[in-house]
Design an enzyme around this catalytic site. Structure first.
Site, mmCIF file in Angstrom:
data_model
loop_
_atom_site.group_PDB
_atom_site.id
_atom_site.type_symbol
_atom_site.label_atom_id
_atom_site.label_comp_id
_atom_site.label_asym_id
_atom_site.label_seq_id
_atom_site.Cartn_x
_atom_site.Cartn_y
_atom_site.Cartn_z
ATOM 1 N N LYS A 119 0.687 -1.089 0.092
ATOM 2 C CA LYS A 119 0.004 0.209 0.318
ATOM 3 C C LYS A 119 0.883 0.911 0.346
ATOM 4 C CE LYS A 119 -4.749 -1.791 1.729
ATOM 5 N NZ LYS A 119 -5.414 -0.954 2.519
ATOM 6 N N LYS A 202 -5.951 -9.482 -5.682
ATOM 7 C CA LYS A 202 -6.555 -9.917 -5.050
ATOM 8 C C LYS A 202 -8.134 -8.597 -5.114
ATOM 9 C CE LYS A 202 -7.494 -7.650 -1.504
ATOM 10 N NZ LYS A 202 -8.082 -7.467 0.325
ATOM 11 N N LYS A 205 -11.888 -3.899 -2.919
ATOM 12 C CA LYS A 205 -12.761 -2.339 -2.748
ATOM 13 C C LYS A 205 -12.391 -1.239 -3.595
ATOM 14 C CE LYS A 205 -13.993 -2.715 1.219
ATOM 15 N NZ LYS A 205 -12.725 -3.323 2.267
HETATM 16 N N1 AQP Z 1 -10.639 -10.975 -2.678
HETATM 17 C C1 AQP Z 1 -11.000 -11.078 -1.318
HETATM 18 N N2 AQP Z 1 -11.177 -12.512 -1.380
HETATM 19 C C2 AQP Z 1 -11.755 -13.425 0.201
HETATM 20 N N3 AQP Z 1 -10.943 -12.554 1.407
HETATM 21 C C3 AQP Z 1 -11.225 -10.770 0.637
HETATM 22 N N4 AQP Z 1 -11.340 -10.236 1.791
HETATM 23 C C4 AQP Z 1 -10.857 -8.791 1.334
HETATM 24 N N5 AQP Z 1 -11.334 -9.255 -0.461
HETATM 25 C C5 AQP Z 1 -10.857 -10.670 -0.359
HETATM 26 C C6 AQP Z 1 -11.840 -10.610 3.260
HETATM 27 O O1 AQP Z 1 -12.828 -9.185 3.452
HETATM 28 C C7 AQP Z 1 -12.173 -9.004 4.953
HETATM 29 C C8 AQP Z 1 -12.123 -7.929 5.078
HETATM 30 O O2 AQP Z 1 -11.692 -7.074 4.787
HETATM 31 P P1 AQP Z 1 -11.251 -5.476 4.097
HETATM 32 O O3 AQP Z 1 -12.337 -5.446 4.124
HETATM 33 O O4 AQP Z 1 -10.973 -5.427 5.740
HETATM 34 O O5 AQP Z 1 -9.571 -5.297 3.679
HETATM 35 P P2 AQP Z 1 -8.726 -5.884 2.563
HETATM 36 O O6 AQP Z 1 -8.274 -7.305 2.835
HETATM 37 O O7 AQP Z 1 -7.625 -5.295 2.362
HETATM 38 O O8 AQP Z 1 -9.855 -6.040 1.651
HETATM 39 P P3 AQP Z 1 -10.339 -5.037 0.043
HETATM 40 O O9 AQP Z 1 -11.476 -5.052 -0.046
HETATM 41 O O10 AQP Z 1 -8.919 -5.265 -0.206
HETATM 42 O O11 AQP Z 1 -10.219 -3.172 1.074
HETATM 43 P P4 AQP Z 1 -8.653 -1.801 -0.083
HETATM 44 O O12 AQP Z 1 -8.957 -2.182 -0.492
HETATM 45 O O13 AQP Z 1 -9.345 -1.287 0.972
HETATM 46 O O14 AQP Z 1 -7.378 -2.398 0.790
HETATM 47 C C9 AQP Z 1 -10.788 -9.706 5.747
HETATM 48 O O15 AQP Z 1 -11.151 -10.777 5.907
HETATM 49 C C10 AQP Z 1 -10.340 -10.120 4.032
HETATM 50 O O16 AQP Z 1 -9.489 -11.135 4.394
#
Ligand code: AQP
Length: 340
Positions: A119, A202, A205
């Site tokens: 990040k 992955k 969002k």
């Molecule tokens: N692509 C994914 N596949 C499986 N699990 C996922 N999680 C997120 N994306 C996937 C799981 O969702 C939970 C919450 O994640 P988060 O929103 O706190 O943070 P993150 O993993 O960083 O999710 P994003 O969507 O990628 O958010 P941003 O873009 O803001 O960084 C966790 O249990 C995660 O594993």
């Protein structure tokens, strides 16, 4: 230790850093609901808004995203009377315990975190201090409840290991087995849902491309369009899952299908092996609409009444504080702070 000395308790969270995705649903929410319904653990689920602001969030959009995340939890099946559902910033104990952990964790531990490297990238001098310290806040989220188990996606495993390191160092430094060594609960066919534009990244969002993800509030037409345009290779689906090993985009679509249908990827291959994308993608879209449609509908209904969502979050925060406040107070005593 975690299984014997502490109340079985699950903690997990999702950042309201955008609209929730199919990855969040299959990798997190669906499993949160399973753990709630299993009834073996007290479940504490948190919308981690303090984590979201480690990168810039437009204030108005953030408020809407917090409510939308709450609606997603409830629409997916979290029952706020059985599980504790709240947003992090309403329970000050998270930030207070995080400060203690900032003083326990070491700079070198934080620098090794893959998510920090990804990040902050080449611009680490401009990244927020909060982004660097993110894992210490995550440790506080978990340990403020003495959570014994945390369901996480594959990507969060390293942060959970750091939580365990912080708990162990605290216990060692202060000579008391006060914090549990929390166990990760990882697994399921959708431990990692990948981007629809790049099978090696992955689904996220905050990805700049909306076409890379299915949002929980996308309608049927948009879902069909996104799967139709999802990147694939020209080959049809092979007969076995093993043969998808070097075809990340194709494998991702099969994994998504399997996770939504609740079957093994091998069973998807047995049914669809030999099919071209023109055949498989519309069936995948149909399954997604069938699975996600009721959740999207319920989210939209809940979002029409933001005051009710706020009431649920506030009630959840009160219940969360009942657990976290005595744990923080005892932590202060152990550290030697003079508290009320
Ligand atoms: N692509 C994914 N596949 C499986 N699990 C996922 N999680 C997120 N994306 C996937 C799981 O969702 C939970 C919450 O994640 P988060 O929103 O706190 O943070 P993150 O993993 O960083 O999710 P994003 O969507 O990628 O958010 P941003 O873009 O803001 O960084 C966790 O249990 C995660 O594993």
């Amino acid at each position: 230790m975690a299984d014997t000395a502490f109340t079985p308790r699950v903690f997990s969270g999702i950042q309201p850093s955008g609209g929730l995705t199919l990855g969040n649903y299959l990798g997190a929410l669906k499993r949160f609901v399973d753990m709630q319904d299993a009834g073996t653990h007290e479940c504490v689920y948190c919308i981690v808004d303090l984590h979201a602001i480690t990168v810039w969030q437009d204030p108005k959009a953030l408020t809407a995203q917090i409510r939308e995340a709450a609606a997603a939890f409830i629409a997916a099946g979290i029952d706020p009377s059985r599980s504790i559902l709240f947003n992090q910033s309403q329970v000050a104990e998270h930030a207070q315990l995080a400060w203690i952990f900032n003083c326990v964790a070491r700079m070198g531990w934080m620098r090794r975190m893959t998510q920090w490297k990804e990040k902050a990238g080449k611009h680490s001098e401009e990244a927020s201090l909060g982004l660097f310290a993110y894992p210490a806040l995550m440790a506080a989220d978990i340990l403020a409840y003495h959570a014994t188990h945390v369901p996480v996606g594959e990507d969060q495993k390293q942060h959970l290991e750091l939580t365990r390191d912080i708990a162990a160092k605290f216990n060692h430094d202060f000579g008391e087995e006060f914090f549990p060594i929390t166990e990760p609960v990882i697994g399921g066919p959708a431990a990692r849902v990948m981007s629809l534009r790049d099978g090696t990244k992955k689904m996220s969002k905050s990805d700049p491309s909306d076409m890379s993800r299915i949002n929980l509030r996308d309608d049927a037409d948009l879902i069909a369009q996104k799967f139709r345009k999802a990147r694939t290779d020209p080959e049809p689906l092979p007969g076995t899952y093993e043969e998808l090993k070097d075809r990340p985009e194709a494998r991702n679509l099969v994994d998504i299908y399997a996770a939504m249908a609740g079957i093994e990827p091998d069973a998807v291959m047995a049914e669809h092996g030999g099919a071209g994308w023109g055949q498989f993608k519309p069936q995948l879209a149909e399954l997604a609409v069938e699975t996600m449609g009721p959740i999207t509908g319920e989210m939209n209904r809940l979002m029409d009444d933001p005051a009710e969502i706020d009431r649920i979050l506030s009630g959840g925060a009160d219940r969360a504080r009942e657990i976290a406040a005595p744990i923080l107070s005892r932590t202060y005593d152990i550290v030697g702070l003079v508290s009320k």
